[in-house]
Design a protein around this motif. Structure first.
Motif, short mmCIF file in Angstrom:
data_model
loop_
_atom_site.label_atom_id
_atom_site.label_comp_id
_atom_site.label_asym_id
_atom_site.label_seq_id
_atom_site.Cartn_x
_atom_site.Cartn_y
_atom_site.Cartn_z
N UNK A 145 73.39 87.52 115.09
CA UNK A 145 73.97 88.86 115.16
C UNK A 145 75.19 88.87 116.07
N UNK A 146 75.11 88.17 117.19
CA UNK A 146 76.25 88.11 118.11
C UNK A 146 77.47 87.53 117.40
N UNK A 147 77.26 86.51 116.59
CA UNK A 147 78.36 85.91 115.84
C UNK A 147 79.00 86.91 114.89
N UNK A 148 78.18 87.70 114.21
CA UNK A 148 78.71 88.70 113.29
C UNK A 148 79.50 89.78 114.03
N UNK A 169 79.02 90.82 127.88
CA UNK A 169 77.97 90.20 127.06
C UNK A 169 77.63 88.78 127.49
N UNK A 170 78.64 87.98 127.87
CA UNK A 170 78.38 86.63 128.32
C UNK A 170 77.52 86.63 129.58
N UNK A 199 69.55 83.31 127.77
CA UNK A 199 69.77 83.07 126.34
C UNK A 199 71.06 82.25 126.18
N UNK A 200 70.90 80.93 126.12
CA UNK A 200 72.05 80.05 126.10
C UNK A 200 72.73 79.97 124.74
N UNK A 201 71.97 80.18 123.66
CA UNK A 201 72.57 80.09 122.32
C UNK A 201 73.63 81.18 122.10
N UNK A 202 73.33 82.47 122.38
CA UNK A 202 74.40 83.46 122.24
C UNK A 202 75.52 83.27 123.26
N UNK A 203 75.19 82.74 124.44
CA UNK A 203 76.25 82.45 125.42
C UNK A 203 77.20 81.41 124.86
N UNK A 204 76.65 80.37 124.24
CA UNK A 204 77.51 79.34 123.64
C UNK A 204 78.33 79.92 122.49
N UNK A 251 82.38 79.84 122.30
CA UNK A 251 83.03 79.12 121.21
C UNK A 251 83.89 80.02 120.33
N UNK A 252 83.50 81.30 120.16
CA UNK A 252 84.13 82.13 119.13
C UNK A 252 84.83 83.39 119.64
N UNK A 253 84.44 83.89 120.79
CA UNK A 253 85.02 85.14 121.28
C UNK A 253 86.28 84.85 122.09
N UNK A 254 87.16 85.84 122.23
CA UNK A 254 88.29 85.66 123.14
C UNK A 254 87.78 85.36 124.55
N UNK A 255 88.34 84.34 125.17
CA UNK A 255 87.82 83.91 126.47
C UNK A 255 88.53 84.61 127.62
#
Length: 240
Positions: free
Chosen positions: A75-78, A97-98, A106-111, A115-119
């Motif tokens: 869901x975070x990716x979407x 969110x990070x 929750x390391x998977x949504x953090x990753x 990887x995908x969001x503006x840093x």
């Protein structure tokens, strides 16, 4: 809201088809879908016009905050794709969110966010990773070495200064994945990265360099391999 909360995607779709307002309650149904990790409900609500930028009154959480805090990686990716700017939005207590993903372990949504969001600047991200690693507030407990692989996507996407590299732990498992990007930026930064590789990765890199030099000698090449090719081959030896 109830249908989304219970991952009832068929019910959500039926309600939307019957004229339900996808943005009712400031996109409350979308937040419920994010909280329970329902990718199907999230997709249906976004397609129907639910606003991923809507904030919950009181907490100021968006759907992405809920997905990050409750470990809903898909869901975070979407949501990052639908509204990337929300990755930098802070809630009423100042958490992004990070920060919420790390604080809740929750390391998977953090990753996914790294990887995908503006840093944000590395100077903001590195203290979060360090706090999660050592269990400093607002982190309830230490995530220890589990958080170390999260340094790789940051180093792959963003140039780090020598002072920022000093905040990256050594050894840092998985960091080799960022070596190709660091080499493209500068050999000096790549050198700082290599110093933080685990000993087995450093040995693999050293062996790869020796093998490559021997191969070039044995083949009696008229000219050495182009530097970018050499870098790419060496980086493959430690890329996870």
């Amino acid at each position: 809201m109830l249908a989304a909360h219970h991952d009832g995607s068929s019910c959500v779709e039926a309600l939307l088809a019957a004229g339900a307002d996808p943005h009712n309650g400031c996109a409350a149904a979308l937040r419920e879908a994010a909280r329970c990790g329902s990718a199907a409900c999230t997709a249906a609500l976004l397609a129907a016009g639910s606003n991923p930028r809507a904030r919950q009154p009181g907490t100021h959480w968006t759907a992405l905050h809920w997905a990050a805090a409750y470990g809903s990686t898909a869901v975070a990716s979407m949501l990052v794709q639908a509204a990337p700017e929300t990755a930098s939005w802070r809630d009423r207590t100042g958490k992004s969110p990070l920060a919420l993903a790390l604080a809740t372990g929750h390391l998977a949504p953090a990753r996914c966010l790294l990887e995908r969001a503006p840093l944000p600047p590395a100077s903001e991200v590195l203290p979060l990773l360090d706090g999660a690693r050592h269990g400093r507030p607002p982190f309830a407990c230490s995530l220890g070495t589990a958080v170390l692989p999260l340094h790789a996507p940051l180093a792959a996407r963003q140039r780090l200064s020598p002072a920022e590299w000093a905040l990256v732990p050594a050894p840092c498992p998985g960091l080799g994945a960022a070596l190709p990007a660091a080499l493209q930026r500068s050999t000096a930064e790549a050198s700082l990265l290599v110093r933080r590789l685990p000993a087995p990765d450093q040995q693999r890199l050293h062996t790869a360099a020796l093998c490559l030099a021997r191969a070039q000698h044995d083949l009696r090449l008229s000219a050495p391999l182009p530097t970018p090719v050499v870098w790419s081959l060496l980086a493959l030896s430690v890329a996870d």
